[in-house]
Motif scaffolding. Structure first.
Motif, short mmCIF file in Angstrom:
data_model
loop_
_atom_site.label_atom_id
_atom_site.label_comp_id
_atom_site.label_asym_id
_atom_site.label_seq_id
_atom_site.Cartn_x
_atom_site.Cartn_y
_atom_site.Cartn_z
N VAL A 1 38.55 42.11 48.70
CA VAL A 1 38.83 40.77 49.18
C VAL A 1 39.83 40.81 50.31
N TRP B 1 39.84 41.61 35.50
CA TRP B 1 39.59 41.15 36.87
C TRP B 1 40.42 39.90 37.16
N ILE C 1 43.23 39.44 40.01
CA ILE C 1 43.13 38.38 41.02
C ILE C 1 44.46 37.63 41.12
N LEU D 1 35.38 37.59 45.84
CA LEU D 1 35.05 38.74 44.99
C LEU D 1 33.62 38.62 44.47
N LEU E 1 30.83 44.88 39.93
CA LEU E 1 32.08 44.52 39.28
C LEU E 1 31.94 44.84 37.79
N VAL F 1 40.62 44.62 43.65
CA VAL F 1 40.47 43.29 44.27
C VAL F 1 40.94 43.36 45.72
N SER G 1 30.95 39.87 46.76
CA SER G 1 31.01 41.29 47.14
C SER G 1 29.72 42.00 46.76
#
Length: 103
Positions: free
Chosen positions: A101, A53, A57, A39, A46, A97, A42
């Motif tokens: 991901v 978050w 996850i 993540l 975010l 996420v 990325s």
């Protein structure tokens, strides 16, 4: 708010450590840390609170990317309390996420 990679990772890691102290699960923790690393790299911004978050996850890592059930062995109400966010937020962040991901 958008955070730097280091700030985001450190803050998320603190929330994840808090969860895994309360609910030790080495396999889930390893999957969550892998998701955090992916993540962080990325290209997408975010934004939002890191505790949301982190909860997302854990949720994705626990459900193998299926947003259909909760974290095994943890009641949703307990998960909300430990992570400091609502299940609505957990599911929103988990969906994000999952988009960013690939396990």
């Amino acid at each position: 708010m958008t955070m730097t990679d280091h700030t985001f990772e450190s803050a998320c890691r603190e929330h994840l450590d808090h969860f895994f102290t309360a609910h030790p699960d080495p396999v889930l923790q390893q999957r969550a840390m892998k998701a955090l690393r992916l993540l962080r790299t990325s290209d997408q911004p975010l934004t939002g609170k890191t505790k949301g978050w982190a909860a997302g996850i854990v949720y994705v890592a626990a459900t193998d990317g299926r947003i259909t059930c909760g974290v095994p062995g943890v009641l949703n109400s307990e998960f909300e309390q430990i992570m400091g966010v609502t299940m609505s937020t957990v599911r929103k962040r988990a969906a994000r996420v999952k988009e960013l991901v690939v396990f």
